[in-house]
Design an enzyme around this catalytic site. Structure first.
Site, PDB file in Angstrom:
ATOM      1  N   GLY A  37      75.097   1.850  26.828  1.00 58.20           N
ATOM      2  CA  GLY A  37      74.461   3.321  26.879  1.00 58.20           C
ATOM      3  C   GLY A  37      74.315   3.487  25.077  1.00 58.20           C
ATOM      4  O   GLY A  37      74.178   2.307  24.449  1.00 58.20           O
ATOM      5  N   CYS A  87      71.064   2.791  20.816  1.00 57.21           N
ATOM      6  CA  CYS A  87      70.714   1.575  20.400  1.00 57.21           C
ATOM      7  C   CYS A  87      70.283   0.537  21.342  1.00 57.21           C
ATOM      8  O   CYS A  87      69.172   0.207  21.302  1.00 57.21           O
ATOM      9  CB  CYS A  87      71.486   0.929  19.309  1.00 57.21           C
ATOM     10  SG  CYS A  87      71.757   1.955  17.717  1.00 57.21           S
TER      11      CYS A  87
END
Length: 435
Positions: free
Chosen positions: A258, A261
């Site tokens: 998650g 990025c």
């Protein structure tokens, strides 16, 4: 040399503080006066271990300042870092609106030659886009340099000051050397600077993040295969990671990746491939495998509850997408909590740092606790969703005493299955057999 950093988000703030810590004079620019006011007072706007102390030290030394005056900062600095947001669009493409706006501002206000460094994560070809803006609108020479960041949230200061590598993509070798000199204080033991062209540097950022995301997704797919077949994903992980060609990093199964990025960059690489008629099939598979992991974990919970979660009280440890950060963007933990609420469960949650950010998404539908153990009181089950250090070795007798039912769903495989079962827990983890 005076350095201007435009954007005080995660990347910009860490870069500005770390450059100031080497003795450089740094001014950081943000359009939000409240952010500038808070940072000027020495109060970080993000949680990152070590950042607060470094911020205060460099402000006190007079090396680090913050302002909303973009034109003034551009005018008095010779090197300008662009660290603004590049959010994803619904198509998966990257929104370069802030980058373009800043590039136009630099072109308008630069009164002498400068080096402009792209620290934001941008698609391949952005170097040409920005260079064209400079060529059309600037009155002076502006050299574009791509300098992608490879920082891990929760370890950003260490990564910046002891980098695996520093990638510098430049058309002008003199501009590349100027940026290399900025990183010289962190290169005293070994030279880890890689100089290339800007196009290659831009792709390298997406390639690195997608490769790491791919390892996570592959291990999570294997965890589901292990669960179905009776194999143990821990044993598989150790066998695979002991191969020196592979190594153990990013091979831990869990709830999926998650943050700001990996999800964005994987989808951006997919879109870039489409733009250049070069399908990124492995990136597509990585994205799809990651999307399947939270529903898999939810199915384990649903199976335990016979599909009836309404009215059940669930304790949650962890809301950030990973430990050592307050970042809840694209957090699998938040996604699990949202699903629990939709099923009618009552959720009480703890996180050492991420509650304020989680509250922005979850609101007051969740009961938040400042301490981890009171979260458990009267709960039908405990869900461990983030791998914070303080969750790794809790007092299990206290956990069992406070829970209404000794049920634990471990989304990070932090605990020993046999030990918990010997203590009387109903314990479920990721890809490890039920004992």
């Amino acid at each position: 040399m005076s350095i201007c950093v435009i954007g005080t988000g995660y990347v910009g703030l860490v870069a500005g503080v770390c450059f100031a810590d080497t003795g450089q004079s740094v001014v950081c620019v943000d359009a939000n006066p409240r952010i500038v006011e808070k940072l000027t007072a020495g109060q970080p706007t993000i949680y990152e271990p070590g950042l607060a102390e470094m911020l205060e030290r460099n402000i006190h030394a007079g090396r680090l300042t913050f302002t909303t005056d973009l034109a003034d900062a551009i005018g008095r600095c010779g090197t300008i870092f662009i660290a603004v947001g590049t959010p994803p669009q619904p198509s998966g493409d990257v929104d370069l609106g802030q980058v373009v706006a800043v590039a136009n501002s630099i072109a308008a206000h630069a009164d002498r030659s400068k080096v402009v460094v792209m620290k934001s994560t941008v698609p391949v070809g952005t170097c040409r886009l920005v260079s064209d803006i400079f060529a059309k609108h600037a009155r002076v020479q502006l050299d574009y340099v791509s300098n992608p960041e490879f920082l891990k949230e929760g370890n950003a200061i260490e990564d910046f000051t002891k980098p695996d590598r520093v990638v510098i993509g430049a058309f002008n070798p003199k501009a590349a050397q100027i940026i290399a000199d900025l990183y010289a204080p962190y290169m005293r033991q070994s030279q880890r600077i890689l100089v290339t062209d800007p196009l290659s540097a831009e792709i390298a950022k997406y390639a690195a993040n997608t490769m790491l995301a791919m390892r996570i997704s592959f291990m999570n797919e294997l965890s589901r295969l292990c669960e179905a077949s009776g194999a143990n994903v821990d044993d598989v992980r150790r066998c695979v990671g002991s191969d020196q060609r592979i190594g153990p990093a990013f091979l831990f199964p869990g709830l999926g990746y998650g943050g700001s990025c990996f999800p964005k960059d994987v989808q951006a690489l997919i879109h870039i491939g489409q733009k250049y008629s070069t399908p990124m099939n492995l990136a597509v598979a990585t994205h799809e495998a990651n999307r399947a992991q939270v529903p898999y974990f939810q199915s384990l919970i649903s199976r335990w509850a016979d599909g009836k979660l309404a009215g059940r009280k669930i304790a949650v440890w962890g809301l950030a997408y990973k430990a050592r950060t307050d970042d809840t963007r694209m957090s699998p933990a938040v996604e699990v909590v949202q699903w629990l609420l939709q099923q009618g469960a009552m959720v009480t949650a703890h996180d050492p740092q991420a509650i304020p950010n989680a509250r922005k998404t979850l609101g007051d539908a969740v009961t938040y606790r400042e301490q981890m153990y009171p979260t458990l009181d009267g709960a039908d089950a405990l869900l461990v969703l983030t791998d914070w250090q303080e969750y790794r070795n809790p007092d299990f007798e206290e956990v069992k005493r406070r829970l209404a039912s000794a049920v634990v769903f471990d989304g990070r495989n932090l605990y020993n299955p046999r030990s918990l079962r010997d203590m009387g827990f109903v314990y479920t983890s990721i890809g490890r057999p039920t004992l």
